[in-house]
Write a protein that holds these residues in place. Structure first.
Motif, PDB file in Angstrom:
ATOM      1  N   VAL A 110       0.730  -1.165   0.038  1.00 52.17           N
ATOM      2  CA  VAL A 110       0.063   0.057   0.041  1.00 52.17           C
ATOM      3  C   VAL A 110       1.006   1.351   0.060  1.00 52.17           C
ATOM      4  O   VAL A 110       1.958   1.286   0.828  1.00 52.17           O
ATOM      5  N   LEU A 111       0.736   2.209  -1.049  1.00 53.74           N
ATOM      6  CA  LEU A 111       1.593   3.300  -1.090  1.00 53.74           C
ATOM      7  C   LEU A 111       0.924   4.585  -0.517  1.00 53.74           C
ATOM      8  O   LEU A 111       1.857   5.435  -0.032  1.00 53.74           O
ATOM      9  N   PHE A 112      -0.250   4.763  -0.897  1.00 56.36           N
ATOM     10  CA  PHE A 112      -0.845   6.062  -0.392  1.00 56.36           C
ATOM     11  C   PHE A 112      -2.249   5.765  -0.194  1.00 56.36           C
ATOM     12  O   PHE A 112      -2.877   4.881  -0.409  1.00 56.36           O
ATOM     13  N   ALA A 113      -2.807   6.584   0.988  1.00 57.56           N
ATOM     14  CA  ALA A 113      -4.130   6.493   1.277  1.00 57.56           C
ATOM     15  C   ALA A 113      -4.775   7.872   1.690  1.00 57.56           C
ATOM     16  O   ALA A 113      -3.826   8.560   2.289  1.00 57.56           O
ATOM     17  N   SER A 114      -5.911   8.099   1.474  1.00 55.42           N
ATOM     18  CA  SER A 114      -6.501   9.481   1.991  1.00 55.42           C
ATOM     19  C   SER A 114      -8.144   9.052   2.146  1.00 55.42           C
ATOM     20  O   SER A 114      -8.490   8.170   1.859  1.00 55.42           O
ATOM     21  N   VAL A 115      -8.638  10.193   2.793  1.00 56.12           N
ATOM     22  CA  VAL A 115      -9.959  10.037   3.563  1.00 56.12           C
ATOM     23  C   VAL A 115     -10.599  11.452   2.856  1.00 56.12           C
ATOM     24  O   VAL A 115      -9.882  12.315   2.915  1.00 56.12           O
ATOM     25  N   VAL A 116     -11.745  11.195   1.969  1.00 60.97           N
ATOM     26  CA  VAL A 116     -12.137  12.355   1.203  1.00 60.97           C
ATOM     27  C   VAL A 116     -13.766  12.837   1.565  1.00 60.97           C
ATOM     28  O   VAL A 116     -14.414  11.498   1.568  1.00 60.97           O
ATOM     29  N   ARG A 117     -14.197  13.658   1.612  1.00 61.26           N
ATOM     30  CA  ARG A 117     -15.671  14.080   1.574  1.00 61.26           C
ATOM     31  C   ARG A 117     -16.281  13.964   0.199  1.00 61.26           C
ATOM     32  O   ARG A 117     -15.752  14.373  -0.715  1.00 61.26           O
ATOM     33  N   LEU A 125      -9.893  15.362   3.744  1.00 57.95           N
ATOM     34  CA  LEU A 125      -9.916  15.049   5.075  1.00 57.95           C
ATOM     35  C   LEU A 125      -8.734  14.964   5.795  1.00 57.95           C
ATOM     36  O   LEU A 125      -8.245  15.640   6.945  1.00 57.95           O
ATOM     37  N   SER A 126      -8.070  13.838   5.284  1.00 50.25           N
ATOM     38  CA  SER A 126      -6.845  13.419   5.789  1.00 50.25           C
ATOM     39  C   SER A 126      -6.146  12.538   4.948  1.00 50.25           C
ATOM     40  O   SER A 126      -6.848  12.046   4.006  1.00 50.25           O
ATOM     41  N   ALA A 127      -4.776  12.241   5.066  1.00 45.06           N
ATOM     42  CA  ALA A 127      -4.122  11.633   3.874  1.00 45.06           C
ATOM     43  C   ALA A 127      -2.657  10.989   4.498  1.00 45.06           C
ATOM     44  O   ALA A 127      -2.303  11.521   5.562  1.00 45.06           O
ATOM     45  N   SER A 128      -2.246  10.092   4.041  1.00 45.16           N
ATOM     46  CA  SER A 128      -0.792   9.464   4.754  1.00 45.16           C
ATOM     47  C   SER A 128       0.255  10.370   3.945  1.00 45.16           C
ATOM     48  O   SER A 128       0.095  10.990   3.073  1.00 45.16           O
ATOM     49  N   THR A 129       1.275  10.329   4.795  1.00 44.61           N
ATOM     50  CA  THR A 129       2.444  10.997   4.320  1.00 44.61           C
ATOM     51  C   THR A 129       3.036  10.383   3.203  1.00 44.61           C
ATOM     52  O   THR A 129       3.351   9.127   3.208  1.00 44.61           O
ATOM     53  N   ASP A 130       3.493  10.971   2.183  1.00 45.58           N
ATOM     54  CA  ASP A 130       3.780  10.512   0.891  1.00 45.58           C
ATOM     55  C   ASP A 130       5.310  10.780   0.824  1.00 45.58           C
ATOM     56  O   ASP A 130       5.868  11.797   0.688  1.00 45.58           O
ATOM     57  N   TYR A 131       6.313   9.562   0.755  1.00 42.90           N
ATOM     58  CA  TYR A 131       7.747   9.864   0.698  1.00 42.90           C
ATOM     59  C   TYR A 131       8.222   9.315  -0.626  1.00 42.90           C
ATOM     60  O   TYR A 131       9.369   9.665  -0.979  1.00 42.90           O
ATOM     61  N   GLU A 132       7.314   8.888  -1.393  1.00 43.29           N
ATOM     62  CA  GLU A 132       7.505   8.215  -2.832  1.00 43.29           C
ATOM     63  C   GLU A 132       7.484   9.110  -3.846  1.00 43.29           C
ATOM     64  O   GLU A 132       6.590  10.105  -4.040  1.00 43.29           O
ATOM     65  N   GLN A 133       8.595   9.153  -4.818  1.00 47.54           N
ATOM     66  CA  GLN A 133       8.617  10.120  -5.800  1.00 47.54           C
ATOM     67  C   GLN A 133       8.621   9.683  -7.287  1.00 47.54           C
ATOM     68  O   GLN A 133       9.039  10.085  -8.001  1.00 47.54           O
ATOM     69  N   ASP A 134       8.124   8.173  -7.192  1.00 43.00           N
ATOM     70  CA  ASP A 134       8.007   7.608  -8.357  1.00 43.00           C
ATOM     71  C   ASP A 134       7.042   8.303  -9.259  1.00 43.00           C
ATOM     72  O   ASP A 134       5.909   8.737  -8.815  1.00 43.00           O
TER      73      ASP A 134
END
Length: 303
Positions: free
Chosen positions: A4-11, A18-27
């Motif tokens: 799992v690379l990225f996740a977010s919560v959206v209205r 509303l919230s999201a995981s910290t993203d360190y990937e530059q691919d």
């Protein structure tokens, strides 16, 4: 490697993150997938409550419930059952942590950024499948996915990406109506009753106009058409309020425009107060259609 690379919560109603995981990937491929995810978030209300999209070597999965969508980007080899278990866990925790009123009143992006900590911890767990065996029930999710598989989106469904426009999706005509709408309010019930009343009045006047034409050939048949068009528009407004269809707001506005035009044509047969009443009721139910937004399937956690 399946991760799992990225996740977010959206209205859902406006795509507000509303919230999201910290993203360190530059691919580059991942960044492109996140652009697809961002475009998807702006039109979530048009899609079924569980979907997936293949974007190159990545998959975008999301599930929507109670006006909030939980979205993720993972590698294409990551198992679907784990992906939706991950989203289901985010959903459970978010519902417990935040009430609907606070979610609906949020105006700034990432108003619930503290939820990022839970997303990060859950993402780490799901990237180490051995630690999951005693904490989640894969069999239940696998059964649910078989019974109600996620809808497969295509790049064309996303819309505009990198400045290029894709055709608008039309395949949801058979899907969107199955989505649940937000609970009916007292104002919505009143608007429906008044709209039915206006439709009934138009129908009665239309029948009388037909009788008048049969008795007097000089009568204008266009009045009959105007009355019946007004009836149809009022009834259609009630239908749009009750059922979720594609382009509900646009259709409701067109129905309101038809109500206004028919009453303008009938100005010789109605006084100003009657015309004002019909137009006001039409505007009222149009507003209620717009305010009653689609929502995702409510989770049956206690079943």
């Amino acid at each position: 490697m399946s991760t799992v690379l990225f996740a977010s919560v959206v209205r859902v109603r406006d795509g507000l993150p509303l919230s999201a995981s910290t993203d360190y990937e530059q691919d580059k491929g991942l960044q492109e997938s996140k652009k697809y995810l961002k475009n998807l978030s702006k039109k979530l209300s048009q899609f079924p409550d569980r979907c997936m999209l293949k974007a190159g070597q990545y998959n975008i999965n999301f599930t929507s419930s109670l006006g909030v969508s939980y979205m993720m980007v993972c590698t294409e080899s990551y198992p679907n059952v784990l992906a939706f278990c991950f989203l289901d866990e985010l959903q459970r925790e978010f519902i417990v942590s935040y009430d609907t009123k606070r979610i609906n009143s949020a105006v700034r992006p990432y108003s619930f950024i503290e939820f990022d900590n839970f997303i990060q911890k859950t993402k780490q767990r799901y990237n180490s499948p051995r630690s999951l065996s005693t904490k989640i029930n894969l069999a239940d999710m696998q059964t649910e996915i078989k019974l109600r598989p996620p809808y497969q989106l295509t790049a064309a469904d996303v819309g505009t990406v990198n400045g290029f426009s894709h055709p608008s999706p039309t395949k949801y005509k058979g899907i969107a109506p199955n989505q649940m709408l937000e609970p009916v309010t007292l104002a919505g019930i009143v608007s429906c009753v008044l709209s039915l009343l206006c439709g009934g009045l138009n129908l009665i006047r239309g029948v009388h106009a037909i009788e008048s034409i049969l008795q007097n050939e000089d009568e204008d048949f266009n009045y009959v058409i105007a009355f019946f068009l007004g009836t149809a528009a009022c009834l259609y407004q009630c239908y749009l309020f009750v059922y979720c269809t594609v382009w509900r707001n646009f259709k409701s506005f067109l129905a309101f425009a038809l109500i206004c035009l028919s009453n303008m044509y009938l100005y010789e047969l109605r006084n100003v107060w009657q015309i004002l009443f019909h137009v006001t009721v039409g505007a009222f139910i149009t507003l209620q259609v717009k305010l009653r937004q689609p929502q995702g399937k409510a989770p049956d956690y206690n079943v």
